[in-house]
Design a protein around this motif. Structure first.
Motif, short mmCIF file in Angstrom:
data_model
loop_
_atom_site.label_atom_id
_atom_site.label_comp_id
_atom_site.label_asym_id
_atom_site.label_seq_id
_atom_site.Cartn_x
_atom_site.Cartn_y
_atom_site.Cartn_z
N UNK A 173 0.81 -1.21 0.00
CA UNK A 173 0.00 0.00 0.00
C UNK A 173 0.85 1.26 0.00
N UNK A 174 2.14 1.13 0.35
CA UNK A 174 2.97 2.34 0.40
C UNK A 174 4.14 2.34 -0.57
N UNK A 175 4.12 1.43 -1.55
CA UNK A 175 5.13 1.47 -2.61
C UNK A 175 4.58 0.80 -3.86
N UNK A 176 4.89 1.36 -5.02
CA UNK A 176 4.50 0.77 -6.29
C UNK A 176 5.53 -0.28 -6.69
N UNK A 177 5.06 -1.29 -7.41
CA UNK A 177 5.98 -2.37 -7.80
C UNK A 177 7.15 -1.83 -8.62
N UNK A 178 6.88 -0.91 -9.54
CA UNK A 178 7.94 -0.38 -10.40
C UNK A 178 9.02 0.34 -9.60
N UNK A 179 8.69 0.83 -8.39
CA UNK A 179 9.66 1.53 -7.56
C UNK A 179 10.66 0.58 -6.89
N UNK A 180 10.35 -0.70 -6.93
CA UNK A 180 11.26 -1.67 -6.32
C UNK A 180 12.50 -1.90 -7.18
N UNK A 181 12.41 -1.64 -8.46
CA UNK A 181 13.52 -1.85 -9.39
C UNK A 181 14.45 -0.63 -9.35
N UNK A 182 15.66 -0.79 -8.81
CA UNK A 182 16.54 0.38 -8.68
C UNK A 182 17.15 0.79 -10.01
N UNK A 183 17.46 2.08 -10.18
CA UNK A 183 18.17 2.52 -11.39
C UNK A 183 19.49 1.77 -11.54
N UNK A 184 19.85 1.47 -12.76
CA UNK A 184 21.11 0.77 -12.99
C UNK A 184 21.01 -0.74 -12.90
N UNK A 185 19.78 -1.28 -12.76
CA UNK A 185 19.61 -2.74 -12.71
C UNK A 185 20.07 -3.36 -14.02
N UNK A 186 20.92 -4.37 -13.94
CA UNK A 186 21.44 -5.04 -15.14
C UNK A 186 20.84 -6.43 -15.33
N UNK A 187 20.20 -6.96 -14.28
CA UNK A 187 19.62 -8.29 -14.34
C UNK A 187 18.69 -8.44 -13.14
N UNK A 188 17.64 -9.27 -13.29
CA UNK A 188 16.72 -9.47 -12.17
C UNK A 188 16.22 -10.90 -12.16
N UNK A 189 15.90 -11.38 -10.96
CA UNK A 189 15.31 -12.70 -10.80
C UNK A 189 14.03 -12.57 -9.98
N UNK A 190 13.00 -13.29 -10.41
CA UNK A 190 11.73 -13.30 -9.71
C UNK A 190 11.26 -14.74 -9.52
N UNK A 191 10.66 -15.02 -8.36
CA UNK A 191 9.94 -16.28 -8.19
C UNK A 191 8.55 -15.96 -7.66
N UNK A 192 7.56 -16.73 -8.14
CA UNK A 192 6.18 -16.46 -7.76
C UNK A 192 5.33 -17.67 -8.09
N UNK A 193 4.29 -17.85 -7.28
CA UNK A 193 3.34 -18.94 -7.55
C UNK A 193 2.58 -18.68 -8.85
N UNK A 194 2.14 -17.45 -9.05
CA UNK A 194 1.49 -17.10 -10.32
C UNK A 194 2.02 -15.75 -10.80
N UNK A 195 2.05 -15.56 -12.12
CA UNK A 195 2.65 -14.37 -12.71
C UNK A 195 1.77 -13.87 -13.86
N UNK A 196 1.54 -12.57 -13.86
CA UNK A 196 0.95 -11.90 -15.02
C UNK A 196 2.13 -11.34 -15.82
N UNK A 197 2.53 -12.09 -16.85
CA UNK A 197 3.76 -11.73 -17.58
C UNK A 197 3.66 -10.38 -18.25
N UNK A 198 2.52 -10.06 -18.85
CA UNK A 198 2.37 -8.77 -19.53
C UNK A 198 2.55 -7.63 -18.54
#
Length: 376
Positions: A13-38
């Motif tokens: 409720x106090x942060x948007x998902x896009x704000x979690x990705x820091x500037x300068x990210x070169x690679x990311x890993x996610x794990x989740x039970x279900x994913x909305x890829x789009x």
């Protein structure tokens, strides 16, 4: 710039998902039970390669790694292995890793990678976010740090061994009094203490002051088949006791009246099945989940007279998540991949982080838990 060098508990409720990705990210890993890829691809710039660890249909699909491109996006998809003898189990862990040249961001969450769990729904999820700087030559190697070893082991168990080599380059010395706890599907010997409830018991033993007695308050968004022998065993393991005559454990779950008052359509991902409620002998342990909004969080508060710590992550208070003991009590059987973090600290620091009233109030005689099938 590292925003979270000492770690922070956040809510969706106090942060948007896009704000979690820091500037300068070169690679990311996610794990989740279900994913909305789009939705996910729209949140993370297209030039960032993604590793995605997902649940899958074990009958139609096989465990393994596949890679390729979707437009400009480099993508690695991992379907983690499950024991052949297991007829039920899911990849339920919620982990996010953002790699930059100067630091690594590690996020342990209760939310799935869908807009409803982060940006669009009224439902609340909880996250622990911490940034770890690039490892300088004069610093102690990562291998000596328990947090790194557990994170690396978990990635390897999921099938992401190559990614575990990437995160070795960072300095985890500021993790503080925090420990990862995970569950790996399969049968585990008790002396291993490397998965599920046995791993949690080891952490509790490290954090609990000698002679202290812990009360437990467990909140979750999904309840399985909960019976007193398993609840008692959970309590005994947390307290490092062989047996206990009494136990202080509370189960926090929303009542039907709370869901009706808020709006039942908001409780579509919160589960307690009618059959399990009818059969449970734990009705006296149920307490109200008094919160501002519906909770998809998974939390355990451990409180003693000298010790207190907090669990948050993907584990619901279920046997599938934490494990169940064999009849001989010599092995622990676990169904799911799960991940959480245990944070040591005074109760005065823990309570303000909680999304529900603490201590919770017990169910009244007329209260029923929220049961979807009674309404949808």
């Amino acid at each position: 710039i590292m925003e979270y060098p000492d770690g922070k508990v956040l809510y969706t409720s106090n942060i948007k998902f896009s704000q979690l990705c820091p500037p300068g990210t070169s690679m990311a890993l996610f794990s989740s039970y279900c994913i909305d890829h789009d939705w996910l691809f729209a949140q993370v710039p297209a030039n960032i390669p993604l590793w995605i660890i997902i649940d899958y249909d074990k009958v139609r699909e096989q465990a393994g790694i596949s890679s390729g491109r979707i437009g400009k996006r480099q993508l690695v998809v991992i379907r983690p292995p499950f024991p052949a003898y297991m007829n039920y189990g899911i990849m339920h862990a919620k982990l996010m890793l953002y790699v930059t040249d100067t630091f690594l961001r590690v996020i342990v969450s209760s939310g799935n990678l869908v807009p409803y769990d982060y940006d669009e729904g009224p439902i609340q999820n909880i996250l622990h976010v911490q940034d770890f700087p690039f490892l300088m030559a004069q610093h102690v190697p990562s291998d000596s740090n328990a947090f790194y070893r557990d994170l690396s082991t978990f990635l390897e168990k999921l099938g992401a061994k190559d990614f575990s080599a990437i995160i070795r380059k960072y300095d985890y010395s500021r993790i503080g009094a925090k420990r990862l706890v995970f569950s790996i599907p399969g049968t585990h010997f008790l002396n291993e203490k490397t998965s599920g409830l046995e791993m949690l018991a080891r952490i509790c033993s490290d954090f609990k002051k000698p002679g202290d007695k812990l009360s437990l308050t467990a909140q979750g968004s999904s309840l399985g088949k909960i019976m007193l022998p398993w609840v008692r065993k959970f309590y005994e393991k947390a307290n490092n006791q062989a047996t206990s005559k009494d136990y202080d454990l509370k189960i926090v779950f929303p009542t039907e009246s709370f869901a009706k008052a808020y709006g039942m359509e908001a409780f579509g991902t919160i589960f307690c099945f009618k059959e399990n409620w009818m059969k449970t002998d734990c009705k006296g342990l149920f307490h109200k989940c008094a919160s501002v909004s519906p909770l998809h969080t998974k939390i355990i508060v451990f409180e003693g007279s000298q010790s207190s710590f907090l669990y948050l992550g993907s584990h619901n208070f279920t046997q599938a998540a934490w494990g169940r003991y064999t009849n001989a009590h010599d092995k622990l059987m676990i169904n799911n991949y799960e991940l959480g973090i245990v944070i040591d600290g005074p109760l005065s620091d823990i309570v303000p982080k909680l999304p529900f009233k603490y201590p919770p109030e017990p169910y009244e005689a007329t209260d029923l838990p929220w049961i979807q099938e009674n309404h949808f």
